[in-house]
Design a protein around this motif. Sequence first.
Motif, PDB file in Angstrom:
ATOM      1  N   ASP A   1       3.268  10.796  -6.688  1.00 14.85           N
ATOM      2  CA  ASP A   1       4.034  11.635  -7.184  1.00 14.85           C
ATOM      3  C   ASP A   1       3.888  11.787  -8.658  1.00 14.85           C
ATOM      4  N   HIS A   2       3.420  10.711  -9.362  1.00 15.12           N
ATOM      5  CA  HIS A   2       3.849  10.686 -10.928  1.00 15.12           C
ATOM      6  C   HIS A   2       2.542  10.963 -11.493  1.00 15.12           C
ATOM      7  N   LEU A   3       1.262  11.102 -10.689  1.00 16.62           N
ATOM      8  CA  LEU A   3       0.066  11.036 -11.097  1.00 16.62           C
ATOM      9  C   LEU A   3      -0.456  12.539 -11.144  1.00 16.62           C
ATOM     10  N   PRO A   4      -1.429  12.922 -11.745  1.00 17.50           N
ATOM     11  CA  PRO A   4      -2.201  14.346 -11.755  1.00 17.50           C
ATOM     12  C   PRO A   4      -3.161  14.299 -10.507  1.00 17.50           C
ATOM     13  N   ALA A   5      -3.776  15.093  -9.933  1.00 18.43           N
ATOM     14  CA  ALA A   5      -4.431  15.272  -8.693  1.00 18.43           C
ATOM     15  C   ALA A   5      -5.688  14.724  -9.039  1.00 18.43           C
ATOM     16  N   ASP A   6      -6.244  14.506 -10.340  1.00 21.24           N
ATOM     17  CA  ASP A   6      -7.257  14.045 -10.460  1.00 21.24           C
ATOM     18  C   ASP A   6      -7.087  12.188 -10.548  1.00 21.24           C
ATOM     19  N   GLY A   7      -6.000  11.872 -10.503  1.00 23.39           N
ATOM     20  CA  GLY A   7      -6.131  10.465 -10.537  1.00 23.39           C
ATOM     21  C   GLY A   7      -5.667   9.994  -8.793  1.00 23.39           C
ATOM     22  N   HIS A   8      -5.444  10.855  -8.178  1.00 22.36           N
ATOM     23  CA  HIS A   8      -5.222  10.401  -6.495  1.00 22.36           C
ATOM     24  C   HIS A   8      -6.374   9.580  -5.987  1.00 22.36           C
ATOM     25  N   LEU A   9      -7.405   9.900  -6.121  1.00 25.10           N
ATOM     26  CA  LEU A   9      -8.665   9.448  -5.309  1.00 25.10           C
ATOM     27  C   LEU A   9      -8.845   7.984  -5.593  1.00 25.10           C
ATOM     28  N   ALA A  10      -8.653   7.481  -6.835  1.00 31.73           N
ATOM     29  CA  ALA A  10      -8.516   5.808  -6.857  1.00 31.73           C
ATOM     30  C   ALA A  10      -7.721   5.228  -6.154  1.00 31.73           C
ATOM     31  N   VAL A  11      -6.148   5.851  -6.131  1.00 32.61           N
ATOM     32  CA  VAL A  11      -5.167   5.123  -5.762  1.00 32.61           C
ATOM     33  C   VAL A  11      -5.679   5.184  -3.972  1.00 32.61           C
ATOM     34  N   TYR A  12      -5.787   6.400  -3.479  1.00 32.02           N
ATOM     35  CA  TYR A  12      -6.197   6.509  -2.082  1.00 32.02           C
ATOM     36  C   TYR A  12      -7.364   5.594  -1.635  1.00 32.02           C
ATOM     37  N   GLU A  13      -8.382   5.350  -2.308  1.00 35.44           N
ATOM     38  CA  GLU A  13      -9.545   4.360  -2.115  1.00 35.44           C
ATOM     39  C   GLU A  13      -9.087   2.890  -2.121  1.00 35.44           C
ATOM     40  N   ASP A  14      -8.033   2.480  -3.053  1.00 35.18           N
ATOM     41  CA  ASP A  14      -7.560   1.402  -3.241  1.00 35.18           C
ATOM     42  C   ASP A  14      -6.622   0.807  -2.105  1.00 35.18           C
ATOM     43  N   VAL A  15      -5.677   1.825  -1.811  1.00 38.69           N
ATOM     44  CA  VAL A  15      -4.861   1.601  -0.617  1.00 38.69           C
ATOM     45  C   VAL A  15      -5.826   1.598   0.701  1.00 38.69           C
ATOM     46  N   HIS A  16      -6.662   2.502   0.941  1.00 38.25           N
ATOM     47  CA  HIS A  16      -7.597   2.365   2.343  1.00 38.25           C
ATOM     48  C   HIS A  16      -7.991   0.912   2.189  1.00 38.25           C
ATOM     49  N   ARG A  17      -8.692   0.506   1.042  1.00 34.10           N
ATOM     50  CA  ARG A  17      -9.595  -0.799   0.946  1.00 34.10           C
ATOM     51  C   ARG A  17      -8.496  -1.891   1.557  1.00 34.10           C
ATOM     52  N   GLY A  18      -7.322  -1.928   0.949  1.00 34.86           N
ATOM     53  CA  GLY A  18      -6.230  -2.860   1.317  1.00 34.86           C
ATOM     54  C   GLY A  18      -5.908  -2.759   2.875  1.00 34.86           C
ATOM     55  N   LEU A  19      -5.903  -1.651   3.377  1.00 36.69           N
ATOM     56  CA  LEU A  19      -5.435  -1.437   4.745  1.00 36.69           C
ATOM     57  C   LEU A  19      -6.614  -1.964   5.557  1.00 36.69           C
ATOM     58  N   ARG A  20      -7.782  -1.619   5.372  1.00 42.97           N
ATOM     59  CA  ARG A  20      -9.096  -2.185   6.038  1.00 42.97           C
ATOM     60  C   ARG A  20      -9.116  -3.595   6.040  1.00 42.97           C
ATOM     61  N   ALA A  21      -8.831  -4.290   5.147  1.00 41.24           N
ATOM     62  CA  ALA A  21      -8.760  -5.903   4.753  1.00 41.24           C
ATOM     63  C   ALA A  21      -7.818  -6.281   5.576  1.00 41.24           C
TER      64      ALA A  21
ATOM     65  N   GLY B   1       0.727  -1.133  -0.039  1.00 39.70           N
ATOM     66  CA  GLY B   1       0.060  -0.146   0.173  1.00 39.70           C
ATOM     67  C   GLY B   1       0.761   1.354   0.042  1.00 39.70           C
ATOM     68  N   LEU B   2       2.050   1.305   0.823  1.00 39.56           N
ATOM     69  CA  LEU B   2       2.755   2.394   0.882  1.00 39.56           C
ATOM     70  C   LEU B   2       3.474   2.456  -0.539  1.00 39.56           C
ATOM     71  N   ALA B   3       3.714   1.654  -1.219  1.00 44.50           N
ATOM     72  CA  ALA B   3       4.494   1.547  -2.499  1.00 44.50           C
ATOM     73  C   ALA B   3       3.519   2.230  -3.681  1.00 44.50           C
ATOM     74  N   ARG B   4       2.270   1.829  -3.331  1.00 44.23           N
ATOM     75  CA  ARG B   4       1.159   2.573  -4.266  1.00 44.23           C
ATOM     76  C   ARG B   4       0.958   3.910  -3.984  1.00 44.23           C
ATOM     77  N   LEU B   5       1.104   4.274  -2.907  1.00 42.80           N
ATOM     78  CA  LEU B   5       1.208   5.676  -2.516  1.00 42.80           C
ATOM     79  C   LEU B   5       2.385   6.419  -3.007  1.00 42.80           C
ATOM     80  N   ALA B   6       3.238   5.852  -3.112  1.00 44.38           N
ATOM     81  CA  ALA B   6       4.265   6.507  -3.752  1.00 44.38           C
ATOM     82  C   ALA B   6       4.141   6.677  -5.145  1.00 44.38           C
ATOM     83  N   GLU B   7       3.316   6.225  -5.943  1.00 41.22           N
ATOM     84  CA  GLU B   7       3.056   6.321  -7.193  1.00 41.22           C
ATOM     85  C   GLU B   7       2.446   7.563  -7.491  1.00 41.22           C
TER      86      GLU B   7
END
Length: 87
Positions: A49-69, A41-47
């Motif tokens: 830095d290379h995405l525009p702001a409108d692409g952040h939400l999907a990554v945050y949601e995916d990482v959050h889902r993984g951490l909750r699991a 999940g931390l590695a996904r968050l590091a990505e």
Amino acid sequence: MSDATPEAPQEQVPAATDEPAGPAPLGVAVEPTGHPAVDAGLARLAELDHLPADGHLAVYEDVHRGLRAELTSLDAHPAPRPYDNRS
């Protein structure tokens, strides 16, 4: 003699554009936790830095889902072992 005062040099102001600034790395250091799912999940968050702001939400949601699991799995109790009556 002249009454004119010397003018201060003009600062160069960059021309305004309607284009948004590109993504800029935050430079946050990521240290491994020793938990593979959390580190992934931390590695996904590091990505981000290379995405525009409108692409952040999907990554945050995916990482959050993984951490909750991962946290939910810590609450799961192992199945009870069958009673052994061989004594």
